[in-house]
Design an enzyme around this catalytic site. Structure first.
Site, PDB file in Angstrom:
ATOM      1  N   LYS A  73      23.195  22.244  36.219  1.00 14.67           N
ATOM      2  CA  LYS A  73      24.451  22.218  36.975  1.00 14.67           C
ATOM      3  C   LYS A  73      25.591  21.586  36.183  1.00 14.67           C
ATOM      4  O   LYS A  73      26.717  22.056  36.208  1.00 14.67           O
ATOM      5  CB  LYS A  73      24.241  21.474  38.281  1.00 14.67           C
ATOM      6  CG  LYS A  73      23.611  22.324  39.360  1.00 14.67           C
ATOM      7  CD  LYS A  73      23.713  21.604  40.691  1.00 14.67           C
ATOM      8  CE  LYS A  73      23.459  22.482  41.882  1.00 14.67           C
ATOM      9  NZ  LYS A  73      22.439  23.467  41.843  1.00 14.67           N
ATOM     10  N   GLU A 127      31.747  15.394  43.135  1.00  7.90           N
ATOM     11  CA  GLU A 127      32.851  16.357  43.107  1.00  7.90           C
ATOM     12  C   GLU A 127      33.516  16.429  44.475  1.00  7.90           C
ATOM     13  O   GLU A 127      33.002  15.896  45.460  1.00  7.90           O
ATOM     14  CB  GLU A 127      32.340  17.738  42.681  1.00  7.90           C
ATOM     15  CG  GLU A 127      31.330  18.318  43.647  1.00  7.90           C
ATOM     16  CD  GLU A 127      30.742  19.626  43.131  1.00  7.90           C
ATOM     17  OE1 GLU A 127      30.743  19.853  41.927  1.00  7.90           O
ATOM     18  OE2 GLU A 127      30.274  20.406  43.975  1.00  7.90           O
ATOM     19  N   ASN A 179      21.137  26.671  53.705  1.00 11.05           N
ATOM     20  CA  ASN A 179      21.351  27.166  52.348  1.00 11.05           C
ATOM     21  C   ASN A 179      20.601  28.449  52.041  1.00 11.05           C
ATOM     22  O   ASN A 179      20.517  28.859  50.888  1.00 11.05           O
ATOM     23  CB  ASN A 179      20.979  26.102  51.305  1.00 11.05           C
ATOM     24  CG  ASN A 179      21.925  24.925  51.397  1.00 11.05           C
ATOM     25  OD1 ASN A 179      23.136  25.105  51.476  1.00 11.05           O
ATOM     26  ND2 ASN A 179      21.376  23.725  51.421  1.00 11.05           N
ATOM     27  N   GLU A 223      28.692  32.316  41.371  1.00 10.27           N
ATOM     28  CA  GLU A 223      28.905  31.890  42.745  1.00 10.27           C
ATOM     29  C   GLU A 223      30.096  30.950  42.837  1.00 10.27           C
ATOM     30  O   GLU A 223      30.225  30.023  42.030  1.00 10.27           O
ATOM     31  CB  GLU A 223      27.649  31.180  43.277  1.00 10.27           C
ATOM     32  CG  GLU A 223      26.443  32.093  43.385  1.00 10.27           C
ATOM     33  CD  GLU A 223      25.289  31.467  44.167  1.00 10.27           C
ATOM     34  OE1 GLU A 223      24.477  32.219  44.720  1.00 10.27           O
ATOM     35  OE2 GLU A 223      25.214  30.218  44.241  1.00 10.27           O
ATOM     36  N   GLU A 227      27.911  27.915  40.598  1.00  9.48           N
ATOM     37  CA  GLU A 227      26.882  28.091  39.581  1.00  9.48           C
ATOM     38  C   GLU A 227      26.792  29.568  39.229  1.00  9.48           C
ATOM     39  O   GLU A 227      27.374  30.410  39.904  1.00  9.48           O
ATOM     40  CB  GLU A 227      25.522  27.588  40.082  1.00  9.48           C
ATOM     41  CG  GLU A 227      25.012  28.311  41.313  1.00  9.48           C
ATOM     42  CD  GLU A 227      23.636  27.798  41.743  1.00  9.48           C
ATOM     43  OE1 GLU A 227      22.997  27.072  40.980  1.00  9.48           O
ATOM     44  OE2 GLU A 227      23.196  28.153  42.841  1.00  9.48           O
ATOM     45  N   ASN A 242      24.029  32.606  38.629  1.00  9.25           N
ATOM     46  CA  ASN A 242      22.641  33.026  38.736  1.00  9.25           C
ATOM     47  C   ASN A 242      22.382  34.105  37.707  1.00  9.25           C
ATOM     48  O   ASN A 242      23.003  35.166  37.738  1.00  9.25           O
ATOM     49  CB  ASN A 242      22.339  33.546  40.130  1.00  9.25           C
ATOM     50  CG  ASN A 242      22.401  32.430  41.152  1.00  9.25           C
ATOM     51  OD1 ASN A 242      21.986  31.308  40.880  1.00  9.25           O
ATOM     52  ND2 ASN A 242      22.958  32.718  42.302  1.00  9.25           N
ATOM     53  N   PHE A 256      13.022  29.004  64.082  1.00  9.36           N
ATOM     54  CA  PHE A 256      12.857  29.737  62.823  1.00  9.36           C
ATOM     55  C   PHE A 256      11.604  29.323  62.062  1.00  9.36           C
ATOM     56  O   PHE A 256      11.576  29.287  60.841  1.00  9.36           O
ATOM     57  CB  PHE A 256      14.105  29.592  61.949  1.00  9.36           C
ATOM     58  CG  PHE A 256      15.318  30.228  62.556  1.00  9.36           C
ATOM     59  CD1 PHE A 256      15.583  31.579  62.351  1.00  9.36           C
ATOM     60  CD2 PHE A 256      16.185  29.501  63.358  1.00  9.36           C
ATOM     61  CE1 PHE A 256      16.697  32.181  62.920  1.00  9.36           C
ATOM     62  CE2 PHE A 256      17.296  30.098  63.940  1.00  9.36           C
ATOM     63  CZ  PHE A 256      17.552  31.433  63.718  1.00  9.36           C
TER      64      PHE A 256
END
Lengths: 666, 510
Positions: free
Chosen positions: A116, A200, A235, A275, A288, A290, A348
């Site tokens: 990252k 951040e 997420n 992203e 980031e 991918n 879920f």
């Protein structure tokens, strides 16, 4: 071009890659674990190589196993799909050594984007907009507070190696910051063995929007527009679409160009995704990159007409891109719903087991658009506990967003999945949610709109009437058939009446049915008439009706005096009775579901392995009560609150069904 | 003349009110419908023909001569269910508590005689406080008359009892001798002696619901065949059951139009049997996928879940299904499951209903609990029931068919007509490991050798082909084609005729 490629993956993505490879005339090799012996990808491939036991860490992500399969099959290239080894630099290196092409980016690009902090630095240097923050490592809480003040609250404290929400904290002030720094650090150390922390700016009203890029080994790179992936649960993306209803052309262009610049900066080849997080003012910040094919790539394919897998294979074989940036257009709108074997009514919880029924809607034209369904399962197949519980990726395309949503609604209504719990009712509910329809969603959509979980959809009156009319017409067909039996008393047969009372979802409609050759006209008490057409006959699990000229698709199960009907995320018990039957039914007492708060119910079908408590024993909240084995997994059931065990109804060795009472509390 | 007709109207009106509005309201307040309302729900609208509306009792003791309501606490007559004739009696709790008097019993016997003579089922809706004490032995005689009719009618016409209120003491023995008993949850109970007597005699403290409620009789005692939420649902489901049943023992089961393909292929059945032989699967999926429209009417679903019994249709015609359920106790045969299936098989045989048997049985359940309680004789009931049955019988072995249980479950040797096996079938005396340990006792100390012996046994017997070589299996079929195979087999058997040697009656091990 290669002659034979191996797909180092399973499930829908393996199937999807095989489809394109086959279209290109390439031979395909599947790999499979013990759990996937009968899987669809194995059946679809030209060859299949067994690579080990069910656990992915002993099969799909063991580089040596895959290398052996390559050697055995003689494949010249490997497509890694997503997940598993797709972003593993060591795998790319091993392939390189063996002289086998990796259908993906070079090892260096994977490494550069894998961390990252490094990736953010590279992005900044390449002129990509990044979230304001401190890139360096932070040593103590005082430093964290100082930096946070510089960046400006709210801030996000993140673990460098983090993911999935672990080691992440939001701080709105200095105190939050001190606490968050310490807990993130601890969590990161425990979860990832790497306690590096950075800070951040925390973006408000965030949307998750990503750019698809495609680069070749000859220095060409293009972007294929964006995907909006804001609807996420913990997420995990659930609904994706392309284009985004939020971006304007200028923002799209800026994001796209920066993404290509980043890709070029790391010598990227193949398909990749950059992203971004986008705030309410369309400020976008790099999150980031991918370095693989994304799960949600089909929506991009649907609006651009580009087969991303084909492009990846061509690039890997050394071909230059045949598409230029000017060739990339946005044609219509595409939506993807991820169908997971997760029971929305049980928070879920993953639901594994046999697909007793699996009938997806037919791929191809439907209504104003088209349907695409990427899947790796089949009726009679198994959703295994070992892998991602994804059933399918259902995509629709249409000229406009509203049409694409409407096609999706119909596709979901006619998608039959039985035998396991799944989130189909939930995504159907999202398709009818006003905020989704308006395109106004942030990454907090699910948490904000379904704070207490999902307990089904309540249909509004107009829709309910349409369902009631269809049910009345269907019931008439079923009742008439019942009278056409042998052994009736001649001249004294039962005549099925035209007056009915339909009760559903706490509403009751008194209707009169007039049937003719084309269908039925259902007249309501207030004089309103609804026209129902459709060729439903008893036993059909799907009723495709036309109600007042509009399509209504219902999943049908028979119940006493009516049907269980499922449509648009609603699950309705519909009773259709004669007026006299309805009058008498009203005299029946309302039976409330039993109070289960004092009961321990079996959450899944399974075998009792162990009972940890005795009758009369006092138990504390969180104390283990018993162990249930299901699908070879031992699940420990714990006390939800402090109490005394009154009665134990099951013992070791008992095999229980869902909701069987294991023990009762005082 | 007009006045006379008016008087008939008045008298009918009076009879229809039963015990009066106050008692009707009380009945409703308990969540129960009245006797006449229940008949309305049971029968096709407007089809009820009432008899003996004006029957009144003749008792003169204890002041009863002043209280002689019309109907005497029971409504009787006939009507139709989807156009097919049935006789019905419905006890009226609002009239003298639905108590049984000599005349009350007489009314019931009258329609039972008609039902036997004219060949139509009798459906009894029970809601009665018991024998009318004021009548003494007359009431008891009345009960006995009903019992005797139940016995005579058994096997001649289907008899269905629905318990919709109290049913206690001797009264329970009439439903007990009918073919099916259904109960209404929370508002019905059945017991020989009530909670008060139980307390006096055995010191047990128990509620009426615990002693004889729907849950007790569907889950523990197996006295009842099913339970429903309320009167409305119960009567609708009885209608659904009647749709499956022949009207009498001289008729074939009913046939109705069906909307399904006879040769429907179910590819998913090819993967129904798990790779691991110790993993269970749900036999109900096979039943649903074989039957017309997936429609299955299960009998005794809450009792002895290791065997499944119920009705389906194939090509529109009723078929009885008996199936081992691997999900419960691995589908083993034990006392409860043998009794349950035996009674069901005998019902089917009485009324010419063909029987489909689906087999996955690891054997009989071992243990002292089973032996002490007579698993030998109870198991023999099922064996006997299959062996004496002369209706068309088709059997499909899906997986295990071990030991004596293989013989019992409608094997070729028990006169089944068509015996199919899936390729996954294992027809053997026992599981491979157990067999190896017995045959090679000398190697018991050597696990490796035992494993090798077990593997050898498995290779030899864990398949359907040894049985197929001997003709005990008529054909090994693809799971996916089961519906077509079974439907065609029953079609081939439509004119089956078979008889047993003459006897007064057999002596099934009871």
């Amino acid at each position: 071009m290669f002659e034979k490629i191996l797909i180092a993956n399973r499930g829908e993505i393996a199937c999807r890659v095989i489809k394109t490879a086959r279209k290109m005339g390439l031979k395909t090799v599947a790999v499979y674990s013990d759990a996937d012996k009968h899987a669809l990808h194995v059946e679809m491939a030209d060859e299949a190589v067994h690579i080990g036991p069910p656990q992915a860490n002993q099969s799909y992500i063991v580089i040596d196993r895959i290398m052996e399969a390559i050697a055995k099959s003689g494949a010249q290239a490997v497509h890694p799909g997503y997940g598993f080894l797709s972003e593993n630099a060591k795998f790319a290196e091993a392939l390189d050594k063996a002289g086998v092409a990796f259908i993906g980016p070079p090892k260096g690009a994977i490494e550069a984007m894998g961390d990252k902090i490094t990736s953010k630095k590279i992005a900044q240097e390449a002129g990509v907009s990044t979230v304001p923050g401190y890139m360096g490592l932070i040593n103590d809480a005082d430093e964290a507070v100082r930096i946070s003040q510089q960046v400006g609250y709210p801030v996000m404290i993140k673990a460098s190696a983090g993911g999935g929400g672990k080691g992440m904290r939001i701080a709105w002030n200095d105190r939050d910051c001190r606490e968050g720094f310490q807990s993130s650090k601890n969590e990161a150390a425990n979860s990832f063995g790497d306690d590096r922390i950075f800070i951040e700016k925390f973006v408000t009203q965030p949307r998750h929007i990503e750019i698809q890029v495609l680069c070749d080994a000859h220095g060409n790179g293009i972007y294929l527009n964006e995907r909006e992936c804001s609807i996420q649960r913990r997420n995990q993306k659930v609904v994706e679409e392309a284009p985004s209803p939020f971006l304007d052309a200028a923002t799209r262009k800026a994001m796209g160009e920066q993404s290509v610049a980043l890709a070029k900066a790391v010598g990227y080849t193949s398909a990749g995704t950059v992203e971004f997080i986008v705030d309410g003012d369309r400020n976008f910040y790099f999150l980031e990159m991918n370095t693989r094919l994304q799960v949600e790539h089909p929506v991009t394919e649907l609006i651009t007409g580009v087969d991303l897998v084909e492009q990846m294979i061509r690039v890997a074989s050394g071909e230059p891109l045949s598409i230029s940036q000017d060739d990339v257009k946005i044609d219509g709108w595409a939506i993807e719903n991820r169908l997971y074997a997760e029971d929305p009514y049980r928070n879920f919880l993953p639901s594994i087991g046999r697909l007793t029924r699996y009938r997806p809607p037919a791929e191809g034209p439907l209504g104003d658009g088209i349907v695409r369904n990427d899947t790796g399962v089949y009726e009679g197949g198994e959703i295994s506990m070992y892998y991602d519980p994804m059933i399918a990726k259902l995509c629709t395309w249409a000229p406009t967003r509203a049409q694409a949503i409407e096609v999706m609604r119909n596709a979901l209504d006619s998608f039959e999945v039985e035998g396991i719990g799944h989130n189909l009712p939930f995504v159907a509910a999202v398709m009818d949610h006003p905020k989704f329809i308006a395109g106004e969603m942030t990454t907090a959509f699910i948490a904000e709109e379904y704070p207490d979980g999902f307990d089904g959809v309540t249909l509004e009156d107009a829709h309910l009437r349409r369902v009631a009319a269809a049910a009345a017409a269907m019931n008439r067909v079923a009742e008439i058939r019942r009278t056409r039996v042998t052994g009736t008393l001649g001249n004294h047969e039962r005549r099925v009446g035209s007056d009915w009372v339909v009760s559903l979802q706490a509403s009751e409609f008194t209707v009169k049915i007039a049937a003719d050759h084309g269908g039925s006209t259902v007249r309501f008490e207030d004089g309103a008439e609804i026209r129902v057409e459709g060729a439903w006959t008893p036993g059909m699990s799907l009723a495709r009706m036309t109600v007042d000229g509009e399509s209504l698709v219902l999943k049908v199960d028979k119940i006493t005096q009516g049907f269980r009907l499922r449509t648009r995320g609603a699950d309705l018990k519909v009773n259709i009775r004669s007026p006299r039957q309805a009058e008498l039914a009203r005299l029946m007492p309302e039976k409330l579901p039993p109070d289960t708060s004092r009961l321990l119910l079996c959450p899944m079908p399974g075998l009792i392995v162990k009972i940890d408590v005795e009758e009369g024993q006092e138990v504390q909240e969180g104390q283990a009560l018993c162990t249930v084995e299901a699908m070879k997994m031992e699940n420990i059931l714990r006390a939800e609150k402090t109490g005394v065990v009154a009665k134990i109804n099951a013992g070791p060795g008992d095999s229980l069904a869902v909701d069987d009472v294991i023990m009762e509390f005082e | 003349m007009k006045d006379i007709i008016q008087e008939l109207h008045d008298r009918r009106e009076n009879a229809r009110l039963g015990g009066g509005q106050r008692r009707i309201d009380a009945q409703h307040a308990k969540g129960k419908l009245t006797a006449r309302e229940r008949i309305e729900l049971l029968l096709d609208e407007g089809s009820f023909e009432e008899y003996d509306t004006f029957v009144a009792h003749r008792c003169t003791d204890f002041g009863m001569e002043h209280n002689r309501p019309y109907g005497d606490g029971v409504v009787t007559g006939w009507g139709t269910i989807n156009g097919r004739m049935v006789y019905v009696f419905s006890q009226d709790f609002t009239v003298l508590g639905g108590s049984v008097s000599a005349t009350h019993a007489q009314k019931i016997c009258k329609i039972m005689d008609m039902a036997m003579q004219n060949g139509a089922p009798v459906i009894g809706l029970n809601d009665s406080g018991g024998a009318r004490i004021q009548e003494g032995v007359d009431a008891l005689a009345g009960y006995a008359d009903i019992f005797q009719k139940n016995i005579e009618a058994s096997g001649v016409i289907p008899q269905i009892s629905v318990i919709m209120g109290p049913c206690a003491g001797g009264a329970v023995y009439s439903p007990a001798m009918t073919d099916f008993i259904f109960m209404v949850k929370d508002t019905s109970y059945m017991f020989v002696t009530g909670p008060d007597v139980v307390k006096t005699v055995t010191n047990e403290i128990v509620t009426a619901e615990e002693l004889g409620g729907a849950s007790t009789h569907t889950k523990k005692s197996s006295v009842a065949d099913g339970a429903f939420e309320n009167d409305v649902e119960a009567l609708a489901e009885v209608r659904r059951l009647v749709d499956f049943l022949p009207l009498n023992n001289r008729e074939k089961p009913p046939v109705r139009p069906f909307f399904d393909e006879v040769d429907r292929v179910e590819a998913s059945l090819d993967t129904l049997i798990p790779d691991n032989p110790n993993m269970p699967y749900d036999m109900k999926e096979l039943i649903a996928k074989v039957s017309d429209e997936g429609d299955f009417y299960e009998i005794q679903k809450d009792f002895a879940g290791n065997i499944i019994t119920g009705f389906i249709r194939l090509e529109g015609q009723t078929v009885g299904v008996v199936a081992n359920q691997p999900l419960v106790l691995a589908g083993v045969l034990d006392i409860d499951s043998s009794r349950k299936a035996a009674r069901f098989v005998r019902f089917c045989d009485c009324f010419e209903i063909p029987i489909l048997t689906l087999v996955d049985v690891p054997g009989f359940l071992p243990g002292t609990a089973q032996e002490y309680n007579g698993v030998i004789k109870h198991g023999a009931k099922l064996l006997f029931a299959y062996g004496e049955a002369t209706v068309p019988m088709v059997t499909v072995i899906t997986r295990k068919a071990y030991g004596g249980a293989y013989d019992v479950m409608a094997s070729k040797h028990m006169k089944a007509d068509v015996n199919y096996a899936w390729p996954t079938a294992q027809i053997a005396v026992m599981g491979a490991r157990g067999a190896a340990e017995i045959i090679h006792r000398a190697d018991l100390g050597n696990p490796e050798k035992i494993k090798a012996h077990a593997d050898a046994y498995e290779d030899r017997f864990a398949n359907p082909f040894i049985a197929a070589e001997r003709g005990f299996i008529d054909e090994v079929i693809q799971p996916r084609s089961t519906r077509r195979r079974v439907a065609r087999a029953f079609a081939m058997l439509r004119n089956k005729q078979q008889s047993m040697p003459w006897k007064k009656h057999n002596n099934i091990p009871l």
